[in-house]
Design a protein around this motif. Structure first.
Motif: not given
Length: 913
Positions: A296, A294, A336, A344-346, A234, A48, A292, A283
């Motif tokens: 959260k 993402s 998703q 991209d998911i944390s 994020t 990452r 990047r 994005r």
């Protein structure tokens, strides 16, 4: 004066403290058995932002990432993705306290850093450099595989303010400060000069816009960080995106939580369709910028403050933890699916050791943790995350996280696998009867009415709650070792009805079992039942005294048992034709159990006379014939004239309802104790291991590891698995440390202690002289004592929630201040001015204690006392003018805690020793 302000520890002091403790096998209250040791073949390594994370775990933005020592503690136990606590332009806010309620699902009313922006930067800088040093000290190779992820909010205006901009600039280029700090730390750790510590602390940021930020502004903030700051960005999203109907349906209808989510929580948050647009826009902007982007999941859920243990003035509080997990997973599945598995998911919402592999298998990484680390075991809980994740990936034959996702799904397409795993997992966690449902796993309140003492505070809440006063941890320990005879020996010391209470007890103990904060309360009653048949009590030698008991119910028979065990000759008189009283004789299905226990009591030589109703005339004869008589009559029954006899003890009923069997056992034991005292008989010593036990000889490191792990309960307990179930006991009576593990700031400290006794004395003016009188004997017998570090404590209240006593460690324990600024801001506590001089305050009143030639000289506004340094007895006392009386308690406590603090590595490090 504010007492909830935190004061960062100087980096040299902090490093000196940690290095000293590491030599003894721990750091920041965490034993090295719980440290994360990366392996070269760990399959969960994660790429990452150009960094290889050694683990996919992290500490979420919150209390665990506010202070340098917090971040270090998280790193030691496996966190590698550090979501630093959110900063904002309002950096001197006053947070309502207590601000955390984590007994079951979590709630909080603090939502931003409690430090100024400059202080926050300093803490993050310290943590950054210290972790590079610790990585080297612990044998790490190359660069430490970690990321510091900034978090900022809550408006564009605030983010563009000069103070926030300065914070962001410094985090992006801290080269000068890193070099300066490196030079400072070289005197403690010379090898730091050879380390390559990057000057950039962070090149990535999570946006926390919280609740109520307009959609357009959220997008503008995200685009600003992507396009103008060039940061990997994020966007943290709110669980309300799922919509009111779905959120309330999962939370209230399916899972059964009474938590109220008001309409306002949905009205001032971004609608789902707008969130999709913003995510798509960001994005694309990140792709063009070469950084990047993402999402959260998720922020906390805004709820009404109705039943939470938080201050009433907070009308809205924020829910996290177990109840939030299904909501956030369902939101992840929906997002998703809408992004065809390519978002991209944390993730952070109710993650624990038992679901971390499921979360990772859904492609939700990095995984950050907050609520679970605020429960007993604290940071150490992450050790089981690592173990479980390694095991799950090994079982799947997965050599990477992506391979784990596809293996779990049985698909080769990673995007399709993410969607499938998420949909299947969401269906499980959001179903009735899942482990997230309130009815399936609500945590009982393990707090008891026992006051929290300044010393020797370890005590098992199960034993405190038991009406019979059984030493439960002692017999569980023996059962865990396979010694059921020894377990029964301990049980019989306080309970003559092991067969009955092994089946019919109302289990007040189980409702207070600390294991409820991990998995399931211990099946204590079942262990007792397995031990019940292992033997019988031995008859004691006669002491020459005789006693009569009127009434052969459980209270009367219990009293007879304890009298016989003390060597008394005992006769029991029962009006009916059968012993047991109404309560035991109703247990027709358990008649065999009752008979076994009654026969064991009679086998001690107790003589039972059935069909013998004792009236007033017979009572006089019994009182004359025996040294003591116990009237164990049923509720509502009286025997006139009993008060005329000094050797007659009457049964007292505390409530309107008839007492249970276990309560009656306790009554009988107390009555026997009173009778033995009147007869001048010394009660027999408890069996080995049954008296209050010190922690000497206990493997505390192993126990602290056990305190961090969830264990499966054995279900039905029988002879085959009784030892395994008993081994789940955490031995709280010998070692607790609960407040230490749950404090994110490391503000509660365990200090090793030697057994010590001292006289409890008072000084009274007698004419021109001062007379010192000894009132009692005090002492300290447990091997570990708790103090509170005032510099680190923000009075969040988490330690009070989990302390098994009725107290609050941050208020009731001795408070140590490592810095003069912290000491000056508080009305209470100790400060080691030097190796010889201890200064203190109590309710704002100052005092001092200094060592001098084998004595302690104590002074305050009331007196000057000289104590013998060995015995702590007063050698001389001078009362100030106008003072007629003064207890010496504070002087002795200052001497006791002064000795503990002088020996503590934290205090020695703060003093530069």
């Amino acid at each position: 004066m504010a007492t909830d302000h935190m004061y960062g520890m100087d980096a040299r002091q902090l490093l000196r403290w940690m290095l000293r403790d590491l030599k003894d096998g721990s750091a920041l209250g965490i034993v090295n058995d719980l440290f994360f040791t990366p392996r070269a073949d760990d399959p969960f390594r994660l790429e990452r932002y150009g960094v290889t994370l050694e683990s996919p775990l992290g500490a979420a933005a919150g209390p665990h990432t506010q202070m340098a020592q917090n971040i270090v503690a998280a790193w030691l136990t496996g966190a590698r993705y550090m979501e630093l606590k959110t900063v904002q332009v309002l950096d001197q806010i006053s947070v309502t306290k207590p601000c955390i309620d984590m007994n079951d699902e979590g709630y909080n009313c603090e939502w931003s850093q409690e430090l100024t922006l400059d202080q926050s930067y300093r803490e993050y800088l310290k943590a950054w450099v210290l972790l590079h040093i610790l990585h080297d000290y612990l044998g790490g190779r190359g660069a430490p595989g970690m990321i510091f992820n900034m978090s900022a909010g809550y408006s564009m205006e605030g983010i563009l303010s000069p103070t926030v901009q300065r914070f962001l600039d410094r985090m992006g280029d801290a080269a000068a400060d890193v070099k300066a700090l490196t030079l400072e730390l070289a005197e403690v750790y010379p090898r730091v000069m050879d380390l390559n510590i990057p000057g950039r602390i962070s090149d990535n940021l999570t946006i926390s816009c919280m609740h109520g930020c307009p959609p357009g502004e959220v997008e503008s903030i995200a685009l600003y960080f992507i396009e103008q700051r060039g940061l990997h960005t994020t966007l943290k999203l709110n669980p309300t995106l799922l919509g009111a109907e779905k959120v309330r349906g999962i939370l209230n209808d399916t899972l059964g939580y009474p938590t109220r989510v008001p309409d306002l929580a949905f009205e001032h948050d971004i609608p789902y369709s707008e969130a999709l647009r913003i995510l798509t826009s960001c994005r694309e902007a990140a792709r063009k910028k070469g950084v990047r982007f993402s999402a959260k999941l998720t922020n906390t859920l805004e709820t009404s403050n109705i039943q939470q243990n938080l201050p009433d003035q907070e009308k809205m509080v924020y829910m996290s933890g177990r109840a939030l997990h299904p909501i956030s997973i369902c939101l992840a599945a929906q997002l998703q699916k809408d992004f065809n598995g390519d978002l991209d998911i944390s993730f952070c919402a109710g993650v624990d050791a038992m679901n971390v592999a499921d979360v990772a298998a859904c492609g939700l990484t990095p995984v950050t943790i907050c609520s679970d680390l605020l429960k007993p075991g604290g940071y150490g809980r992450m050790a089981q995350y690592i173990e479980n994740l390694r095991a799950a990936m090994g079982a799947a034959g997965a050599s990477s996280l992506d391979a784990f996702v596809t293996a779990r799904a049985g698909l080769s397409d990673i995007r399709a696998a993410r969607i499938q795993n998420l949909e299947e997992y969401a269906a499980r966690v959001a179903a009735k009867g899942s482990r997230y449902a309130r009815a399936a796993g609500s945590v009982p309140d393990v707090k008891t009415a026992r006051p929290l003492p300044a010393v020797d505070c370890a005590a098992a809440p199960c034993a405190s709650a038991c009406p019979a006063g059984q030493n439960i941890p002692a017999y569980l320990e023996r059962a865990a070792a396979g010694d059921l005879s020894g377990a029964l020996e301990v049980i019989l010391d306080t309970n003559p009805f092991p067969h009955v209470l092994g089946k019919m007890c109302n289990q007040a103990c189980r409702k207070k079992c600390v294991r409820a904060h991990y998995d399931e309360p211990l099946r204590i009653r079942d262990v007792k039942a397995c031990a019940a048949g292992a033997g019988a009590a031995a008859r004691a030698l006669s002491n020459g005294c005789s006693a009569a008991v009127i009434g052969a119910g459980p209270a009367g028979l219990s009293c007879a048992y304890f009298l016989a065990m003390a060597g008394c000759s005992v006769e029991v008189y029962e009006a009916s034709e059968k012993p047991g009283g109404r309560i035991l004789n109703k247990m027709t299905r358990e008649a065999a159990r009752v008979e076994r226990d009654v026969n064991a009591i009679l086998a001690l030589g107790v003589k039972l006379h059935t069909g013998r109703r004792v009236r007033a005339a017979q009572l006089a004869d019994l009182a004359a014939a025996h040294d003591s008589v116990y009237l164990a009559l049923g509720q509502g029954e009286v025997l006139p004239g009993a008060e005329d006899f000094s050797n007659v003890v009457e049964r007292r009923f505390a409530g309107a309802s008839a007492p249970s069997v276990v309560e009656s056992v306790g009554e009988g034991r107390r009555a026997a104790g009173a009778m033995l005292a009147r007869m001048g008989v010394i009660e027999p010593r408890p069996v080995a291991g049954c008296s209050p036990r010190a922690s000497r000889g206990l493997d505390v490191s192993a126990l602290r590891r056990r305190q961090a792990f969830r264990l499966d309960a054995c279900g039905a307990v029988d002879a085959e698995n009784v030892g395994a179930e008993a081994a789940r006991c955490l031995q709280c009576d010998r070692y607790c440390g609960m407040c230490v593990s749950v404090c994110p700031n490391r503000a509660n400290l365990l200090l090793p202690a030697e057994a010590l006794s001292w006289p409890v004395q008072e000084a009274v003016r007698a004419g021109e002289a001062v007379r010192v009188t000894t009132l009692a004997q005090g002492g300290m017998r447990q091997s570990w004592q708790v103090v509170n570090l005032g510099d680190f404590c923000n009075e969040c209240g988490n330690c009070a929630a989990f302390c098994p006593s009725a107290g609050a460690p941050y208020r009731d324990k001795a408070r140590l201040h490592l810095s003069e600024s912290s000491f000056n801001a508080d009305a209470n506590g100790y400060f080691l001015r030097s190796a010889e001089l201890l200064e203190g305050k109590a309710q704002g009143e100052g005092f001092s204690l200094r060592g001098e030639n084998g004595f302690f000289i104590y002074e305050d506004a009331r007196m000057r006392a000289t104590l013998d340094a060995g015995t702590l007895a007063a050698v001389s006392v001078e009362l100030r003018e106008g003072v007629a009386f003064a207890p010496l308690t504070r002087a002795v406590e200052a001497a006791v805690f002064g000795a503990l603090l002088r020996g503590s590595s934290a205090a020695r490090a703060a003093a530069g020793r």
